[in-house]
Design a protein around this motif. Structure first.
Motif, PDB file in Angstrom:
ATOM      1  N   ARG A 282       0.834  -1.210   0.000  1.00 49.16           N
ATOM      2  CA  ARG A 282       0.000   0.000   0.000  1.00 49.16           C
ATOM      3  C   ARG A 282       0.863   1.251   0.000  1.00 49.16           C
ATOM      4  N   PHE A 283       1.986   1.189   0.717  1.00 48.02           N
ATOM      5  CA  PHE A 283       2.937   2.306   0.763  1.00 48.02           C
ATOM      6  C   PHE A 283       3.478   2.596  -0.638  1.00 48.02           C
ATOM      7  N   ALA A 284       3.962   1.534  -1.317  1.00 47.60           N
ATOM      8  CA  ALA A 284       4.491   1.693  -2.676  1.00 47.60           C
ATOM      9  C   ALA A 284       3.386   2.086  -3.649  1.00 47.60           C
ATOM     10  N   ASN A 285       2.214   1.458  -3.494  1.00 50.12           N
ATOM     11  CA  ASN A 285       1.069   1.757  -4.352  1.00 50.12           C
ATOM     12  C   ASN A 285       0.696   3.232  -4.272  1.00 50.12           C
ATOM     13  N   GLY A 286       0.642   3.754  -3.052  1.00 48.61           N
ATOM     14  CA  GLY A 286       0.267   5.157  -2.855  1.00 48.61           C
ATOM     15  C   GLY A 286       1.225   6.109  -3.545  1.00 48.61           C
ATOM     16  N   ILE A 287       2.531   5.848  -3.390  1.00 48.02           N
ATOM     17  CA  ILE A 287       3.538   6.716  -4.000  1.00 48.02           C
ATOM     18  C   ILE A 287       3.461   6.658  -5.520  1.00 48.02           C
TER      19      ILE A 287
ATOM     20  N   ALA B 160       1.889   8.758 -10.771  1.00 47.68           N
ATOM     21  CA  ALA B 160       1.358   8.489 -12.101  1.00 47.68           C
ATOM     22  C   ALA B 160       0.189   9.404 -12.448  1.00 47.68           C
ATOM     23  N   SER B 161      -0.475   9.945 -11.420  1.00 50.78           N
ATOM     24  CA  SER B 161      -1.630  10.806 -11.698  1.00 50.78           C
ATOM     25  C   SER B 161      -1.219  12.110 -12.376  1.00 50.78           C
ATOM     26  N   ALA B 162       0.078  12.459 -12.294  1.00 51.02           N
ATOM     27  CA  ALA B 162       0.566  13.637 -13.032  1.00 51.02           C
ATOM     28  C   ALA B 162       0.364  13.439 -14.526  1.00 51.02           C
ATOM     29  N   LEU B 163       0.474  12.190 -14.980  1.00 48.92           N
ATOM     30  CA  LEU B 163       0.279  11.874 -16.389  1.00 48.92           C
ATOM     31  C   LEU B 163      -1.154  12.153 -16.822  1.00 48.92           C
ATOM     32  N   SER B 164      -2.095  12.022 -15.882  1.00 52.54           N
ATOM     33  CA  SER B 164      -3.504  12.304 -16.187  1.00 52.54           C
ATOM     34  C   SER B 164      -3.682  13.773 -16.563  1.00 52.54           C
ATOM     35  N   THR B 165      -2.988  14.655 -15.840  1.00 54.79           N
ATOM     36  CA  THR B 165      -3.041  16.082 -16.152  1.00 54.79           C
ATOM     37  C   THR B 165      -2.478  16.347 -17.548  1.00 54.79           C
ATOM     38  N   LEU B 166      -1.290  15.806 -17.808  1.00 58.13           N
ATOM     39  CA  LEU B 166      -0.589  16.090 -19.063  1.00 58.13           C
ATOM     40  C   LEU B 166      -1.297  15.483 -20.273  1.00 58.13           C
ATOM     41  N   CYS B 167      -1.595  14.166 -20.191  1.00 61.87           N
ATOM     42  CA  CYS B 167      -2.223  13.498 -21.336  1.00 61.87           C
ATOM     43  C   CYS B 167      -3.657  13.964 -21.551  1.00 61.87           C
ATOM     44  N   GLY B 168      -4.385  14.174 -20.457  1.00 63.45           N
ATOM     45  CA  GLY B 168      -5.776  14.619 -20.574  1.00 63.45           C
ATOM     46  C   GLY B 168      -5.886  15.960 -21.258  1.00 63.45           C
ATOM     47  N   GLN B 169      -5.046  16.915 -20.852  1.00 60.55           N
ATOM     48  CA  GLN B 169      -5.092  18.246 -21.456  1.00 60.55           C
ATOM     49  C   GLN B 169      -4.551  18.225 -22.882  1.00 60.55           C
ATOM     50  N   ALA B 170      -3.506  17.427 -23.122  1.00 62.15           N
ATOM     51  CA  ALA B 170      -2.951  17.331 -24.479  1.00 62.15           C
ATOM     52  C   ALA B 170      -3.963  16.710 -25.440  1.00 62.15           C
TER      53      ALA B 170
ATOM     54  N   VAL C 179      10.392   8.379 -14.605  1.00 58.16           N
ATOM     55  CA  VAL C 179      10.260   8.924 -13.244  1.00 58.16           C
ATOM     56  C   VAL C 179       9.817   7.846 -12.258  1.00 58.16           C
ATOM     57  N   LEU C 180       8.827   7.045 -12.634  1.00 53.66           N
ATOM     58  CA  LEU C 180       8.315   5.997 -11.739  1.00 53.66           C
ATOM     59  C   LEU C 180       9.326   4.859 -11.551  1.00 53.66           C
ATOM     60  N   PHE C 181      10.088   4.550 -12.603  1.00 59.16           N
ATOM     61  CA  PHE C 181      11.108   3.506 -12.490  1.00 59.16           C
ATOM     62  C   PHE C 181      12.199   3.925 -11.503  1.00 59.16           C
ATOM     63  N   LEU C 182      12.652   5.163 -11.594  1.00 59.34           N
ATOM     64  CA  LEU C 182      13.668   5.667 -10.666  1.00 59.34           C
ATOM     65  C   LEU C 182      13.136   5.688  -9.236  1.00 59.34           C
TER      66      LEU C 182
ATOM     67  N   ILE D 188       2.546  13.099  -3.327  1.00 57.42           N
ATOM     68  CA  ILE D 188       2.288  13.551  -1.951  1.00 57.42           C
ATOM     69  C   ILE D 188       0.789  13.676  -1.711  1.00 57.42           C
ATOM     70  N   MET D 189       0.073  14.276  -2.667  1.00 61.26           N
ATOM     71  CA  MET D 189      -1.377  14.441  -2.547  1.00 61.26           C
ATOM     72  C   MET D 189      -2.074  13.099  -2.342  1.00 61.26           C
ATOM     73  N   MET D 190      -1.742  12.114  -3.193  1.00 56.17           N
ATOM     74  CA  MET D 190      -2.411  10.817  -3.152  1.00 56.17           C
ATOM     75  C   MET D 190      -2.027  10.021  -1.909  1.00 56.17           C
ATOM     76  N   CYS D 191      -0.737  10.056  -1.547  1.00 60.50           N
ATOM     77  CA  CYS D 191      -0.271   9.305  -0.377  1.00 60.50           C
ATOM     78  C   CYS D 191      -0.938   9.792   0.908  1.00 60.50           C
ATOM     79  N   LEU D 192      -1.071  11.109   1.038  1.00 64.21           N
ATOM     80  CA  LEU D 192      -1.699  11.664   2.235  1.00 64.21           C
ATOM     81  C   LEU D 192      -3.130  11.169   2.385  1.00 64.21           C
TER      82      LEU D 192
END
Length: 492
Positions: free
Chosen positions: A83-88, A93-103, A122-125, A266-270
């Motif tokens: 759950r810790f890893a999932n949250g992070i 990954a939700s940043a991609l929703s902003t970028l791809c959705g608007q594009a 970014v997620l692999f690192l 940070i938003m999602m994990c909180l």
């Protein structure tokens, strides 16, 4: 170059004409059209989340047949570590929703594949940074006071769980990439296929051939990777407009993606860790065993219901991002109203259902009368929690679609961790309301957060948000056709 400029200008003109035509439709027609667009994203997203949740339930059931120690260790690893890893990773990954959705809304299709690859990097690192936690699970758990025999088994399970963590990278990003284009029906089909294979493999490897933890975890890893392979193939061969192959452009301008991903994470994990803290705070209560059993039943029900809310969260983020990218502030606002109203209606019906049945629900999970009575006592709080969950995640989805992740992260810190948890501790441990007090405190935090996000959403100048979205798309899409030809290598 001149031809490309004319093409873009014509595309912008056509998009503005489409927006005007949509705004001239009657309210009933607009409501019908928006509902269809919302459900195209929400329905497969809900179904996929139910299926993914089901993978863990099946794994836990078969691990329980191996032994009670193994079951306890599995529960520790998946409820805390995974759950810790999932949250992070989900948050980032939700940043991609902003970028791809608007594009996608702006019809800047060429950069969507590049955004996807940047998110993979970014997620692999990030996953590499998380690896030490998986390698040193046993000593960490022993240091936290866990029984040594359980901690040792948990250490073994955590090593087997590493492929699951890396599966999140492909799963979360490809799902977001496809959702932005409303092409996520394939994800639901792959989820069902994976769940079916997992059920058969779990039985073969743990019951028939008795491979123990190795068998159960092999089946679990495959259950996460089978849909990923299908999604990657679908992206490569069925998205010719938005996927142009692997590109060196993915390694350029990574820092803005990292910043947006960090604020998203940070938003999602909180949010995701908030309920985990609720469980941890009940560990030393009086009659803790009954309290925790009752709470786990309520949180299990709440967890299933959250899959619906997260589906609407995905729909909200996609619809808002698409409309902002398209340049339609009115359509973005209208999509928010429709999604919130639909989610709230479902939440209100579930609120009434769980308020009416109360302790009778507990007998599905336990025959213990004390536990059933405790569940009945907690049912009003469960019902209120479900009602709040029908609105709050949708507003978080709006924030993701608009790119407000950092703002919501601050709101979450204030409402959840400065107000909710301290109030819960006072009510639970100082006033001695036990688990009810802790839960009431945390619900107060969620309520305040929902009110704050509602005010922010209502007060937002959506015309200004359109300008911000256009500026973001323009800044991150400064690649002409010549650059694409010289810097992109296509793998077909």
């Amino acid at each position: 170059m001149e031809g490309d400029l004319k093409k873009k200008l014509l595309g912008t003109k056509k998009a503005s004409e489409e927006v005007e035509e949509e705004e001239e439709l009657s309210l009933g027609k607009r409501l019908w059209n928006e509902s269809k667009l919302m459900w195209i994203v929400a329905a497969p997203a809900i179904f996929t989340r139910f299926s993914t949740f089901g993978i863990n339930v099946i794994s836990q059931a078969f691990v329980g047949h191996i032994g009670s120690k193994e079951l306890a260790a599995f529960a520790l690893v998946f409820t805390v570590l995974i759950r810790f890893a999932n949250g992070i990773l989900l948050g980032m990954a939700s940043a991609l929703s902003t970028l791809c959705g608007q594009a996608y809304g702006a019809k800047e299709y060429g950069m969507m594949g590049v955004y996807l690859q940047r998110s993979w990097i970014v997620l692999f690192l990030t996953s590499l940074l998380l690896l030490p936690v998986f390698f040193f699970t046993s000593p960490i758990l022993i240091l936290l006071g866990q029984e040594e025999s359980i901690a040792q088994v948990a250490g073994t399970i955590s090593l087997w769980s590493i492929p699951v963590m890396f599966a999140f990278i492909v799963s979360f990003t490809c799902q977001t990439f496809l959702q932005s284009q409303s092409k996520n029906t394939i994800i639901a089909f792959l989820a069902v296929l994976s769940l079916s294979i997992h059920l058969v493999l779990s039985w073969l490897l743990t019951i028939k051939y008795e491979f123990g933890i190795a068998g159960a975890m092999t089946s679990t890893s495959l259950a996460y990777w089978i849909p990923n392979i299908g999604q990657l193939l679908f992206v490569a061969y069925c998205c010719p407009v938005t996927w142009n192959g692997f590109s060196f452009l993915a390694f350029k301008d990574l820092w803005p993606v990292v910043k947006l991903s960090l604020s998203s994470g940070i938003m999602m994990c909180l949010e995701l860790w908030y309920n985990t803290i609720l469980v941890l705070l009940t560990g030393n209560m009086k009659n803790a065993e009954v309290e925790i059993d009752a709470l786990s039943i309520c949180l299990n029900i709440n967890g299933w219901e959250m899959m619906i809310s997260l589906g609407f969260m995905a729909a909200a983020s996609v619809r808002v991002a698409n409309e902002l990218g398209k340049g339609s502030a009115k359509a973005a606002k209208f999509s928010i109203y429709v999604t919130v109203l639909t989610s709230f209606t479902i939440g209100f019906l579930l609120f009434l259902f769980f308020l009416f049945f109360r302790e009778r629900l507990a007998y599905i999970f336990s025959s213990n009368e004390d536990v059933a009575a405790a569940v009945g006592d907690l049912s009003p709080l469960l019902s209120v929690s479900i009602l709040l969950n029908s609105v709050q995640p949708v507003l978080s989805g709006v924030a993701v679609g608009a790119g407000w992740q950092s703002t919501v992260a601050y709101v979450n810190i204030g409402c959840y961790y400065i107000i909710g948890i301290p109030v819960g501790i006072v009510l639970g441990k100082v006033i001695h309301w036990q688990v009810k007090g802790i839960w009431i405190g945390m619900l107060i935090g969620t309520l305040i957060q929902t009110i704050v996000l509602t005010i922010i959403t209502y007060k937002t100048d959506w015309d200004e948000q359109v300008n911000i979205a256009r500026a973001r798309i323009s800044k991150w899409s400064k690649v002409d056709s010549t650059d694409q030809e010289t810097e992109t290598k296509v793998i077909r």
